[in-house]
Write an enzyme that holds these catalytic residues in place. Structure first.
Site, PDB file in Angstrom:
ATOM      1  CG  PHE A 123      -2.005   1.121   1.286  1.00  0.00           C
ATOM      2  CD1 PHE A 123      -3.161   0.879   0.572  1.00  0.00           C
ATOM      3  CD2 PHE A 123      -1.749   2.119   2.440  1.00  0.00           C
ATOM      4  CE1 PHE A 123      -4.183   1.826   0.714  1.00  0.00           C
ATOM      5  CE2 PHE A 123      -2.912   3.016   2.553  1.00  0.00           C
ATOM      6  CZ  PHE A 123      -3.993   2.696   1.487  1.00  0.00           C
ATOM      7  CD  GLU A 133      -3.342   0.373   8.602  1.00  0.00           C
ATOM      8  OE1 GLU A 133      -4.452   0.588   8.914  1.00  0.00           O
ATOM      9  OE2 GLU A 133      -2.796  -0.584   8.414  1.00  0.00           O
TER      10      GLU A 133
END
Length: 357
Positions: A97, A336
């Site tokens: 990601f 995150e």
């Protein structure tokens, strides 16, 4: 899966490859993607809690298979799903990601990497950094500015493979808990227009939707680390004797254990509330996910720190269980969405609820 959990961690890249293969062969990766565009977040959380309790690198390998292909699951075209999701679930393709940049971390809207349309292609220029699985991934979900609007509305998501000309692993990054991490550089890297995930300008929405799913699973990983630390601490204080009696007989030690147990249970409730809300059809669980991630990661840090203290000198011996947990937990309070960012999210939702009546 048990065989994979015994992978030799002295070579981090090789260990991650072996773990992804083993987890795929065992069917453990099945919840990390689905062609129907849905996730069972409780399954993801249970898997991460279990894996983290036993092996932080196994948890990392599992999580990245889901996070790396999450945008494809949620927004991908049928052909994109058919190409990548079965391979990622089987452990045959490692995913990543690629969102963070050198000048922007949690402030995703400040990303500057560009994707310029040129006929049937987009041309990528810029850098990504702190990319998990960077350097070993077979497929990257990458976010770049396509310019439909300023700020968050001018980004799009792309599927990128490392064989493309202009794609370069500019450097590998070392962390206190070894994981494959890299800085990626794109210099006039051409990707087919068909590699775009979703519609132009949807990149920010796609990224936030993926994080809504996976932030509760970060909390679950922290919960797994904390449970292991509590178990290790209990074994220590009941087997270690001071003054002829178990360490556990000291009331101060009992107080530490009680606080650790309380933090673990409270974190579990917030974690699985967020997962349940998402699985029950809530369109967004930004608030619940932020609360779960903030509390579970911060309290896991505190639980593990107490465990290290209860172990005394043995707690800081390199390679001991609690020392390993101490290094593993720290990054979860950053990636995150750092803890301070989660506080901003929670505060804004609280204000919005008040203003909304």
């Amino acid at each position: 899966m048990a065989k994979g959990l015994r992978a030799d961690h002295s070579d981090t890249d090789a260990a991650c490859r072996a773990l992804v293969t083993a987890l795929g062969e065992a069917g453990v990766l099945d919840p990390t993607s689905s062609e129907d565009g849905g996730f069972d977040v409780r399954k993801l959380c249970l898997a991460r809690e279990t894996l983290a309790r036993h092996d932080g690198l196994a948890d990392f390998a599992f999580a990245m298979q889901g996070l790396g292909t999450g945008a494809i699951t949620l927004f991908g075209a049928p052909g994109q799903k058919a190409t990548w999701l079965p391979r990622a679930r089987a452990g045959a393709a490692i995913s990543a990601f690629a969102l963070t940049e050198p000048g922007s971390g949690s402030d995703v809207a400040a990303n500057t990497m560009t994707a310029t349309r040129d006929g049937d292609h987009f041309v990528l220029n810029g850098e990504k950094t702190w990319i998990s699985n960077g350097g070993i991934a077979d497929v990257y979900t990458l976010f770049a500015r396509t310019g439909e609007a300023p700020g968050a509305k001018g980004m799009s998501a792309f599927i990128v493979t490392p064989d493309l000309p202009g794609f370069e692993v500019a450097g590998r990054l070392d962390a206190i808990a070894p994981h494959p991490l890299a800085t990626l550089r794109f210099s006039d890297c051409r990707v087919p227009a068909s590699a775009m995930i979703g519609a132009p300008g949807q990149g920010f929405k796609i990224a936030m939707s993926v994080l809504d799913v996976f932030r509760p699973t970060v909390a679950a990983a922290a919960l797994g680390f904390a449970r292991r630390a509590l178990d290790e601490a209990l074994r220590r204080v009941t087997s270690r004797h001071v003054g002829g009696a178990p360490l556990f007989d000291l009331q101060m030690v009992q107080g530490h254990i009680a606080e650790m147990a309380l933090d673990v249970d409270a974190a579990a409730l917030l974690t699985y509330r967020a997962a349940w809300a998402r699985d029950s059809g809530a369109p967004r669980v930004t608030r619940e996910a932020a609360m779960a991630k903030l509390f579970a990661t911060d309290q896991a840090q505190a639980v593990i720190d107490r465990a290290v203290q209860l172990f005394g000198g043995e707690g800081v011996r390199s390679g001991s269980a609690v020392e390993t947990l101490y290094r593993e937990i720290r990054a979860l309070r950053i990636y995150e969405g750092a803890s301070d960012v989660q506080k901003v999210i929670i505060a804004r939702h609280a204000l919005g609820a008040l203003e909304g009546g």
